[in-house]
Design an enzyme around this catalytic site. Structure first.
Site, PDB file in Angstrom:
ATOM      1  N   CYS A   2       0.856  -1.182   0.000  1.00  0.00           N
ATOM      2  CA  CYS A   2       0.000   0.000   0.000  1.00  0.00           C
ATOM      3  C   CYS A   2       0.892   1.232   0.000  1.00  0.00           C
ATOM      4  CB  CYS A   2      -0.860   0.022   1.247  1.00  0.00           C
ATOM      5  SG  CYS A   2      -1.790  -1.497   1.497  1.00  0.00           S
ATOM      6  N   ARG A  27       1.546   1.510  -5.899  1.00  0.00           N
ATOM      7  CA  ARG A  27       1.727   0.564  -4.790  1.00  0.00           C
ATOM      8  C   ARG A  27       0.433  -0.165  -4.418  1.00  0.00           C
ATOM      9  NH1 ARG A  27       6.356   1.199  -2.055  1.00  0.00           N
ATOM     10  NH2 ARG A  27       5.437   0.270  -0.197  1.00  0.00           N
ATOM     11  N   TRP A  74      -3.835  -1.914  -1.395  1.00  0.00           N
ATOM     12  CA  TRP A  74      -3.850  -3.161  -2.157  1.00  0.00           C
ATOM     13  C   TRP A  74      -4.281  -4.224  -1.146  1.00  0.00           C
ATOM     14  CZ3 TRP A  74      -0.475  -7.625  -2.265  1.00  0.00           C
ATOM     15  CH2 TRP A  74      -0.683  -8.449  -3.388  1.00  0.00           C
ATOM     16  N   ASN A 100       0.760  -0.197   6.052  1.00  0.00           N
ATOM     17  CA  ASN A 100       1.213  -0.990   4.908  1.00  0.00           C
ATOM     18  C   ASN A 100       1.888  -2.233   5.479  1.00  0.00           C
ATOM     19  OD1 ASN A 100       2.330  -1.926   2.505  1.00  0.00           O
ATOM     20  ND2 ASN A 100       4.095  -0.577   2.633  1.00  0.00           N
ATOM     21  N   GLY A 101       1.373  -3.417   5.149  1.00  0.00           N
ATOM     22  CA  GLY A 101       1.962  -4.648   5.683  1.00  0.00           C
ATOM     23  C   GLY A 101       0.883  -5.560   6.239  1.00  0.00           C
ATOM     24  N   LYS A 511       5.252 -10.022 -19.647  1.00  0.00           N
ATOM     25  CA  LYS A 511       4.809  -8.652 -19.937  1.00  0.00           C
ATOM     26  C   LYS A 511       3.417  -8.660 -20.547  1.00  0.00           C
ATOM     27  CE  LYS A 511       6.881  -6.857 -18.029  1.00  0.00           C
ATOM     28  NZ  LYS A 511       8.050  -7.113 -17.243  1.00  0.00           N
ATOM     29  N   GLU A 514       0.647  -9.755 -17.951  1.00  0.00           N
ATOM     30  CA  GLU A 514       0.300  -8.896 -16.824  1.00  0.00           C
ATOM     31  C   GLU A 514      -0.412  -7.620 -17.227  1.00  0.00           C
ATOM     32  OE1 GLU A 514       3.419  -7.372 -14.259  1.00  0.00           O
ATOM     33  OE2 GLU A 514       4.833  -7.297 -15.898  1.00  0.00           O
ATOM     34  N   HIS A 530       7.488 -31.935 -27.121  1.00  0.00           N
ATOM     35  CA  HIS A 530       7.273 -32.826 -25.975  1.00  0.00           C
ATOM     36  C   HIS A 530       5.911 -32.571 -25.330  1.00  0.00           C
ATOM     37  CE1 HIS A 530      11.293 -34.380 -26.377  1.00  0.00           C
ATOM     38  NE2 HIS A 530      11.724 -33.137 -26.512  1.00  0.00           N
ATOM     39  N   LYS A 629       2.957  -2.836  -7.531  1.00  0.00           N
ATOM     40  CA  LYS A 629       4.337  -2.695  -7.999  1.00  0.00           C
ATOM     41  C   LYS A 629       5.313  -3.543  -7.193  1.00  0.00           C
ATOM     42  CE  LYS A 629       7.737  -1.028 -10.370  1.00  0.00           C
ATOM     43  NZ  LYS A 629       7.948  -1.695 -11.657  1.00  0.00           N
TER      44      LYS A 629
END
Ligand code: AGP
Length: 634
Positions: A2, A27, A74, A100-101, A511, A514, A530, A629
């Site tokens: 965050c 973030r 987030w 944040n955490g 790339k 995402e 294979h 990020k």
């Protein structure tokens, strides 16, 4: 992960909070909120969704006041929603917190708080912190504690109670002269102003206000007032903190005329790799007249890392290297393995950070562990480094963020000089990581005398050409745009390559996945038959990399295999290759170089292809869904 911001001073806090959060939105961006003290009360405004939703909500009625904190989220505990958005408060509304955490022991704490009558408004782990603060502050007040700062004393007690990783920022209407911050395993920076101070998770949020900062370390607490910032340890002992001067300006963290950060960062690669080769960011030389270090000898005869303080004997005697990283940085590690094994003749294993510490790795005093991370804050990478140190290995961090947790934890650090990378999709961080891995391999080859002086000089002179060659690749994006428009609506894409082309294929596929949400898979071209060949059907796009001369013919055979199943093949070839176009539908040429260095050129069209495919599909390029990020949770 965050983003956190805070302001205390004489100006209105809200404009800074919103601006700072905008810079931190990379973030996390599933909800956002601010809390501002207006002299009497604290007004909290928060909402699910992007920051723009919050801005829209309050645009005609900005919370007034000169003390405030903010957050962009987030989600980890509790889905994105208005009530789970930060800031959170206690029952009384006196204590406000952003976080944040992860608070690992929040559940038992929450149960006990509920038993004691606390009512919770959210499902987050963070809210327990506000309630604990309320409770502990109340106890200290009732016990007539003689602490000169009850707010700080209560925060310190809270920190003793909670477990986990966090950066926490507290404000209280009972103590409107200060903001208190605590850091453990998540970044927090204090920006030092004149008669005002700033708080943020990352430098881009404050660099337009000040270049003078304190970068907090784990276990440190900051007491931030209008005219002062005091840093203490958990016991309350004052720490004499050194000011860290930010050596890049706010323009570096802005879009600079590009539509997206990702496109800007792709275009910054020539400069970023030049700066990484030099070891400093041009235009902003180290402060106070210290001569800038140069990482390449002027006559191209050798790589020099003035910052590596290891006894050269150690590097010479290493018998095994692990490279450990996540995502794109892991892909850079795969290329790094190739470089070190080929040039310095040392055995290298590459591990995903999330796997390394659970597999009982064989490590001893002759082992070097290299950790690659743009942010230097990725939780799995940090945990793997701690484990590797515990096992007795020497650690080297390759990171882009000066003073990041990884940089501080490692025995030695080599910084990529990519400048701030804001887009979630990593581009210039990857190419600068490749440059540094290549230079490290050459450096080790010098110590181990595994390469002739002529070959070293040849490779260094080719290295120096890369910035101009990348610029050349970037100068003609039209064909790539056309392919993206043509094939951007396919739901599956395959990437093929052998040797280093395979490593680049992995990065190209990541790339595309995402940012455009297209299912993309990379295969070592020889592996196709294979199993995966069964998936190749008429019209399916295949991106085939063919820049590795040593396996060129083999790659062509594999391309023929997919062409025979009517795939549409876009080939990536080096200039001068007139053969490939006979076997594929379209060719993108990249400048010619040694095959060892071709990943730095071949990846560029793949980055652009992903970018334009995402644009074609109307995706949010810089902030793809479900991602952030840097990933500071396991
Ligand atoms: C790359 O585009 C990704 N967003 C992601 O894979 C990233 O490289 C990974 O999370 C590692 O991050 P770090 O380099 O900051 O450790």
């Amino acid at each position: 992960m965050c983003g956190i911001v805070g302001y205390i001073g004489d100006r209105q806090a809200t404009p800074f909070l919103l601006d700072g959060l905008t810079k931190l939105e990379y973030r996390g961006y599933d909800s956002a909120g601010i809390a501002v003290f207006d002299g009497k009360d604290i007004r909290i405004e928060k909402t699910v969704g992007r920051l723009s939703t919050l801005k829209e909500k309050i645009k005609n009625d900005l919370p007034p006041g000169s003390l405030g904190i903010g957050h962009t989220r987030w989600a980890t505990h509790g889905r994105p929603s208005d009530r789970n958005a930060h800031p959170h408060s206690d029952c009384s509304g006196n204590f406000i917190v952003v976080h944040n955490g992860i608070i690992e022991n929040y559940l038992p704490l929450k149960e006990k708080l509920i038993e004691r009558g606390h009512e919770f408004k959210s499902e987050t782990d963070t809210e327990v912190v506000a309630h604990l603060l309320e409770e502990i502050h109340g106890k200290l007040e009732r016990s007539k504690s003689d602490s000169p700062d009850l707010f700080l004393a209560a925060v310190r007690e809270v920190l003793k109670t909670i477990e986990g990783s966090y950066s926490l920022v507290f404000m209280s209407k009972l103590f409107p002269h200060e903001i208190i911050c605590a850091k453990q395993d998540n970044p927090l920076v204090i920006g030092l102003g004149e008669g005002e101070n700033f708080i943020a998770s990352d430098i881009p949020a404050i660099v337009s206000e000040t270049r003078k900062t304190f970068i907090l370390k784990d276990g440190e607490i900051a007491i931030v007032q209008k005219n002062s910032v005091e840093i203490q340890d958990r016991n309350g002992d004052r720490i004499d903190k050194k000011i860290f001067y930010v050596n890049w300006n706010s323009a570096a963290a802005e879009k600079g005329g590009y539509e997206h950060f990702m496109l800007k960062e792709i275009n910054e690669q020539p400069k970023a790799i030049k700066d990484t080769m030099r070891g400093f960011i041009k235009q902003i030389r180290p402060a106070r007249g210290t001569p800038a270090p140069e990482r390449i000898a002027q006559d191209d005869s050798a790589i020099i890392f003035p910052e590596l303080k290891w006894n050269p004997e150690f590097l010479d005697n290493i018998d095994k290297i692990y490279i450990i990283a996540c995502g794109t940085a892991y892909h850079a590690g795969l290329v790094g393995k190739f470089y070190i094994e080929r040039l310095a003749r040392v055995l290298v294993e590459v591990d995903l950070a999330s796997e390394f510490r659970y597999r009982d790795p064989i490590v001893d005093e002759k082992t070097l562990t290299i950790f690659i991370s743009q942010s230097g804050e990725t939780s799995d990478t940090l945990a793997a480094m701690k484990e590797s140190k515990r096992l007795g290995a020497k650690t080297l961090a390759i990171t882009n963020v000066i003073g990041s947790s990884l940089a501080r934890e490692a025995d030695q650090v080599l910084y990529t000089m990519a400048g701030p990378e804001i887009a979630v999709a990593s581009t210039k961080a990857y190419t600068t990581q490749l440059i540094l891995m290549f230079m490290l391999a050459l450096y080790m080859s010098q110590l181990r005398q595994t390469l002739s002086a002529d070959r070293t000089r040849e490779l260094i002179s080719l290295l120096r050409k890369l910035p101009a060659q990348i610029s050349e690749t970037l100068s003609d994006v039209e064909p790539i745009k056309t392919f993206a428009e043509k094939y951007g609506f396919n739901e599956d894409v395959f990437y093929l390559g052998r040797s280093l082309d395979y490593d680049v294929a992995l990065e190209g596929a990541l790339k595309l996945k995402e940012i455009s949400y297209i299912h993309a898979e990379a295969y070592a071209a020889g592996e196709l038959k294979h199993g995966t060949l069964a998936l190749i059907v008429e019209g399916i796009p295949v991106i085939a990399l063919a820049t590795q001369k040593s396996v060129y013919e083999k790659t062509i055979s594999n391309i023929k295999e997919v062409k025979a199943r009517d795939a549409v093949v876009i080939g990536i070839a080096s200039d001068g290759d007139e053969e490939l176009e006979k076997y594929v539908d379209h060719v993108i040429h990249v400048p010619e170089t040694d095959e060892l260095l071709s990943p730095l050129l071949a990846v560029v069209p793949l980055q652009l292809l992903a970018y334009y495919a995402a644009i074609t599909r109307g995706c949010d390029v810089d902030k793809p869904r479900n991602l952030a990020k840097s990933v500071t949770v396991e």
